[in-house]
Design an enzyme around this catalytic site. Structure first.
Site, PDB file in Angstrom:
ATOM      1  N   LYS A 170      -5.377  -4.769   0.236  1.00 46.67           N
ATOM      2  CA  LYS A 170      -6.650  -4.111  -0.092  1.00 46.67           C
ATOM      3  C   LYS A 170      -7.190  -4.598  -1.442  1.00 46.67           C
ATOM      4  O   LYS A 170      -8.366  -4.920  -1.568  1.00 46.67           O
ATOM      5  CB  LYS A 170      -6.490  -2.584  -0.135  1.00 46.67           C
ATOM      6  CG  LYS A 170      -6.052  -1.975   1.185  1.00 46.67           C
ATOM      7  CD  LYS A 170      -5.956  -0.466   1.109  1.00 46.67           C
ATOM      8  CE  LYS A 170      -4.905   0.066   0.148  1.00 46.67           C
ATOM      9  NZ  LYS A 170      -3.514  -0.269   0.501  1.00 46.67           N
ATOM     10  N   ARG A 191       5.311  -8.175  -6.137  1.00 44.74           N
ATOM     11  CA  ARG A 191       3.954  -7.993  -6.694  1.00 44.74           C
ATOM     12  C   ARG A 191       4.047  -7.792  -8.205  1.00 44.74           C
ATOM     13  O   ARG A 191       4.877  -7.032  -8.694  1.00 44.74           O
ATOM     14  CB  ARG A 191       3.293  -6.762  -6.056  1.00 44.74           C
ATOM     15  CG  ARG A 191       2.033  -6.307  -6.784  1.00 44.74           C
ATOM     16  CD  ARG A 191       1.120  -5.457  -5.934  1.00 44.74           C
ATOM     17  NE  ARG A 191       1.627  -4.126  -5.649  1.00 44.74           N
ATOM     18  CZ  ARG A 191       0.989  -3.244  -4.885  1.00 44.74           C
ATOM     19  NH1 ARG A 191      -0.167  -3.564  -4.318  1.00 44.74           N
ATOM     20  NH2 ARG A 191       1.512  -2.062  -4.657  1.00 44.74           N
ATOM     21  N   ARG A 251      -7.360   8.744   2.277  1.00 46.89           N
ATOM     22  CA  ARG A 251      -6.069   8.483   2.912  1.00 46.89           C
ATOM     23  C   ARG A 251      -5.644   9.640   3.813  1.00 46.89           C
ATOM     24  O   ARG A 251      -4.596   9.551   4.443  1.00 46.89           O
ATOM     25  CB  ARG A 251      -4.993   8.314   1.830  1.00 46.89           C
ATOM     26  CG  ARG A 251      -4.749   6.879   1.397  1.00 46.89           C
ATOM     27  CD  ARG A 251      -3.904   6.918   0.120  1.00 46.89           C
ATOM     28  NE  ARG A 251      -2.989   5.827   0.010  1.00 46.89           N
ATOM     29  CZ  ARG A 251      -3.152   4.796  -0.836  1.00 46.89           C
ATOM     30  NH1 ARG A 251      -4.219   4.704  -1.570  1.00 46.89           N
ATOM     31  NH2 ARG A 251      -2.237   3.856  -0.919  1.00 46.89           N
ATOM     32  N   ARG A 302       6.456   5.188   0.938  1.00 44.63           N
ATOM     33  CA  ARG A 302       4.983   5.074   0.959  1.00 44.63           C
ATOM     34  C   ARG A 302       4.501   4.647   2.342  1.00 44.63           C
ATOM     35  O   ARG A 302       3.462   5.106   2.821  1.00 44.63           O
ATOM     36  CB  ARG A 302       4.529   4.070  -0.110  1.00 44.63           C
ATOM     37  CG  ARG A 302       4.603   4.662  -1.509  1.00 44.63           C
ATOM     38  CD  ARG A 302       4.654   3.601  -2.588  1.00 44.63           C
ATOM     39  NE  ARG A 302       3.510   2.728  -2.591  1.00 44.63           N
ATOM     40  CZ  ARG A 302       3.512   1.490  -3.099  1.00 44.63           C
ATOM     41  NH1 ARG A 302       4.612   1.001  -3.633  1.00 44.63           N
ATOM     42  NH2 ARG A 302       2.436   0.772  -3.075  1.00 44.63           N
ATOM     43  N   ARG A 316       5.141  -2.497 -10.752  1.00 43.41           N
ATOM     44  CA  ARG A 316       4.878  -1.064 -10.668  1.00 43.41           C
ATOM     45  C   ARG A 316       6.170  -0.300 -10.372  1.00 43.41           C
ATOM     46  O   ARG A 316       7.006  -0.762  -9.597  1.00 43.41           O
ATOM     47  CB  ARG A 316       3.841  -0.799  -9.562  1.00 43.41           C
ATOM     48  CG  ARG A 316       2.422  -0.974 -10.045  1.00 43.41           C
ATOM     49  CD  ARG A 316       1.407  -0.959  -8.930  1.00 43.41           C
ATOM     50  NE  ARG A 316       1.614   0.040  -7.891  1.00 43.41           N
ATOM     51  CZ  ARG A 316       0.802   0.182  -6.837  1.00 43.41           C
ATOM     52  NH1 ARG A 316      -0.263  -0.601  -6.722  1.00 43.41           N
ATOM     53  NH2 ARG A 316       1.047   1.094  -5.930  1.00 43.41           N
TER      54      ARG A 316
HETATM   55  N1  LIG Z   1       2.815 -13.735   0.624  1.00 43.72           N
HETATM   56  C1  LIG Z   1       1.610 -13.144   0.618  1.00 43.72           C
HETATM   57  N2  LIG Z   1       1.320 -12.241  -0.318  1.00 43.72           N
HETATM   58  C2  LIG Z   1       0.090 -11.666  -0.285  1.00 43.72           C
HETATM   59  C3  LIG Z   1      -0.888 -12.001   0.689  1.00 43.72           C
HETATM   60  N3  LIG Z   1      -2.003 -11.253   0.446  1.00 43.72           N
HETATM   61  C4  LIG Z   1      -1.723 -10.504  -0.637  1.00 43.72           C
HETATM   62  N4  LIG Z   1      -0.472 -10.755  -1.088  1.00 43.72           N
HETATM   63  C5  LIG Z   1       0.260 -10.161  -2.201  1.00 43.72           C
HETATM   64  O1  LIG Z   1       0.821  -8.949  -1.691  1.00 43.72           O
HETATM   65  C6  LIG Z   1       0.826  -7.939  -2.697  1.00 43.72           C
HETATM   66  C7  LIG Z   1       0.063  -6.721  -2.176  1.00 43.72           C
HETATM   67  O2  LIG Z   1      -1.316  -7.063  -2.082  1.00 43.72           O
HETATM   68  P1  LIG Z   1      -2.414  -6.046  -2.667  1.00 43.72           P
HETATM   69  O3  LIG Z   1      -3.738  -6.724  -2.581  1.00 43.72           O
HETATM   70  O4  LIG Z   1      -1.973  -5.538  -3.985  1.00 43.72           O
HETATM   71  O5  LIG Z   1      -2.309  -4.895  -1.519  1.00 43.72           O
HETATM   72  P2  LIG Z   1      -2.721  -3.356  -1.535  1.00 43.72           P
HETATM   73  O6  LIG Z   1      -1.511  -2.588  -1.946  1.00 43.72           O
HETATM   74  O7  LIG Z   1      -3.143  -3.058  -0.123  1.00 43.72           O
HETATM   75  O8  LIG Z   1      -3.875  -3.196  -2.513  1.00 43.72           O
HETATM   76  C8  LIG Z   1       0.246  -8.578  -3.964  1.00 43.72           C
HETATM   77  O9  LIG Z   1       1.315  -9.055  -4.742  1.00 43.72           O
HETATM   78  C9  LIG Z   1      -0.594  -9.751  -3.414  1.00 43.72           C
HETATM   79  O10 LIG Z   1      -0.706 -10.797  -4.357  1.00 43.72           O
HETATM   80  C10 LIG Z   1      -0.537 -12.990   1.674  1.00 43.72           C
HETATM   81  O11 LIG Z   1      -1.330 -13.346   2.554  1.00 43.72           O
HETATM   82  N5  LIG Z   1       0.710 -13.531   1.587  1.00 43.72           N
HETATM   83  N1  LIG Z   2      -6.300   8.586  -1.726  1.00 38.48           N
HETATM   84  C1  LIG Z   2      -5.109   8.944  -2.242  1.00 38.48           C
HETATM   85  N2  LIG Z   2      -4.564  10.142  -1.941  1.00 38.48           N
HETATM   86  C2  LIG Z   2      -3.386  10.528  -2.440  1.00 38.48           C
HETATM   87  N3  LIG Z   2      -2.641   9.773  -3.242  1.00 38.48           N
HETATM   88  C3  LIG Z   2      -3.109   8.550  -3.579  1.00 38.48           C
HETATM   89  C4  LIG Z   2      -4.376   8.079  -3.098  1.00 38.48           C
HETATM   90  N4  LIG Z   2      -4.591   6.837  -3.593  1.00 38.48           N
HETATM   91  C5  LIG Z   2      -3.514   6.542  -4.338  1.00 38.48           C
HETATM   92  N5  LIG Z   2      -2.619   7.566  -4.331  1.00 38.48           N
HETATM   93  C6  LIG Z   2      -1.320   7.631  -5.032  1.00 38.48           C
HETATM   94  O1  LIG Z   2      -1.151   6.439  -5.792  1.00 38.48           O
HETATM   95  C7  LIG Z   2      -0.108   5.619  -5.258  1.00 38.48           C
HETATM   96  C8  LIG Z   2      -0.490   4.163  -5.373  1.00 38.48           C
HETATM   97  O2  LIG Z   2      -1.674   3.938  -4.645  1.00 38.48           O
HETATM   98  P1  LIG Z   2      -2.267   2.484  -4.462  1.00 38.48           P
HETATM   99  O3  LIG Z   2      -2.331   1.801  -5.783  1.00 38.48           O
HETATM  100  O4  LIG Z   2      -3.522   2.613  -3.680  1.00 38.48           O
HETATM  101  O5  LIG Z   2      -1.127   1.800  -3.608  1.00 38.48           O
HETATM  102  P2  LIG Z   2      -1.232   0.521  -2.717  1.00 38.48           P
HETATM  103  O6  LIG Z   2      -2.150  -0.439  -3.427  1.00 38.48           O
HETATM  104  O7  LIG Z   2       0.144   0.014  -2.691  1.00 38.48           O
HETATM  105  O8  LIG Z   2      -1.788   0.965  -1.403  1.00 38.48           O
HETATM  106  C9  LIG Z   2       0.097   6.149  -3.835  1.00 38.48           C
HETATM  107  O9  LIG Z   2       1.388   5.900  -3.334  1.00 38.48           O
HETATM  108  C10 LIG Z   2      -0.164   7.645  -4.033  1.00 38.48           C
HETATM  109  O10 LIG Z   2       0.929   8.287  -4.652  1.00 38.48           O
END
Ligand SMILES: Nc1nc2c(ncn2[C@@H]2O[C@H](COP(=O)(O)OP(=O)(O)O)[C@@H](O)[C@H]2O)c(=O)[nH]1
Ligand SMILES: Nc1ncnc2c1ncn2[C@@H]1O[C@H](COP(=O)(O)OP(=O)(O)O)[C@@H](O)[C@H]1O
Length: 227
Positions: free
Chosen positions: A19, A127, A93, A171, A160
């Site tokens: 995301k 990450r 969420r 999670r 993190r």
């Molecule tokens: N290996 C790999 N890592 C990725 C890819 N896309 C994102 N990432 C990495 O996966 C981790 C999670 O992505 P992030 O954008 O933070 O996901 P979010 O938690 O949904 O916001 C980060 O360290 C990114 O750099 C991919 O296509 N391949």
């Molecule tokens: N919309 C939400 N509702 C409840 N908790 C949230 C929400 N967004 C984030 N959090 C809290 O913050 C943490 C980290 O969220 P986020 O950074 O969005 O994680 P990720 O990028 O791995 O999806 C979640 O595990 C939760 O504890």
């Protein structure tokens, strides 16, 4: 692409589905303002606000923070963006959060990232995050130019506290039961604004999202010009 009408988008998907990575590309290409619930919570923790300190244990345990707290926080930040197009990342969420957002704003599109959990687990434990900006890196996928430092500011990157294997498992479970299993109750599928993108690589998913948003945004602009 210059936007004429205000465009409001949400990006959803399990933790680690990309995301943040996709949001950075969307904001760069389309100029929407990016609001990430996780970044906002981490900024509160970092600034040691009362709310941040209260929420830290929930986050570190891989649980969602309470709906009323989260909805109030996000809606008050959105009010400051009333005249802007925005992309909301990580909110809603839960059904209650989706209802709270729906009462306040009509969302034009919801991008849902579908990435297998097995892919995600490997990504999250490698990450690295620049906390003040929310920029993310990955040792394999997009390493920083200098190991351990943010490309833009040169400041240190951190892992993190909730990116440990045990917390990631919790999670993902929370995502499954509180978000994914309830998605049909969110007001998006019935309104025809939910668009899912599936895959294991962001670089393969991104061109589809980019093309989708280009067509969505030009149709919004055309409708606007017809008025
Ligand atoms: N290996 C790999 N890592 C990725 C890819 N896309 C994102 N990432 C990495 O996966 C981790 C999670 O992505 P992030 O954008 O933070 O996901 P979010 O938690 O949904 O916001 C980060 O360290 C990114 O750099 C991919 O296509 N391949
Ligand atoms: N919309 C939400 N509702 C409840 N908790 C949230 C929400 N967004 C984030 N959090 C809290 O913050 C943490 C980290 O969220 P986020 O950074 O969005 O994680 P990720 O990028 O791995 O999806 C979640 O595990 C939760 O504890």
């Amino acid at each position: 692409m210059a936007l004429h009408k205000i465009f409001r988008a949400v990006i959803m998907g399990p933790p680690g589905s990309g995301k943040g990575t996709v949001s950075a590309r969307i904001t760069k290409t389309f100029g929407l303002k990016h609001l990430s619930s996780g970044d906002i919570l981490r900024a509160n923790i970092n600034a040691k606000t009362e709310l941040g300190l209260l929420m830290k244990s929930c986050i570190d345990q891989g649980q969602l923070v309470p709906d009323d707290v989260m909805s109030r926080l996000i809606l008050s930040d959105l009010r400051a963006l009333d005249q802007s197009s925005w992309l909301l990342d990580g909110f809603p969420r839960t059904v209650s959060q989706a209802d709270a957002l729906d009462k306040a704003y009509s969302v034009d599109t919801v991008i849902n990232l579908n990435v297998p959990f097995q892919t995600i687990k490997q990504r999250l434990t490698s990450r690295w995050t620049h906390l003040p900006s929310g920029r993310v890196y990955n040792v394999d996928f997009n390493p920083p130019k200098v190991p351990g430092l943010d490309d833009v500011t040169g400041e240190p990157l951190v892992q993190r506290d909730d990116d440990t294997p045990e917390t990631v498992t919790r999670r993902l479970k929370a995502y499954e039961t509180q978000t994914d299993d309830c998605k049909n109750v969110f007001p998006y599928r019935s309104k025809g604004v939910l668009q899912s993108f599936s895959g294991t690589e962001t670089n393969k998913i991104w061109p589809h999202i980019e093309a989708f948003l280009h067509s969505k945004l030009s149709s919004v602009d055309e409708k606007c010009e017809d008025l």
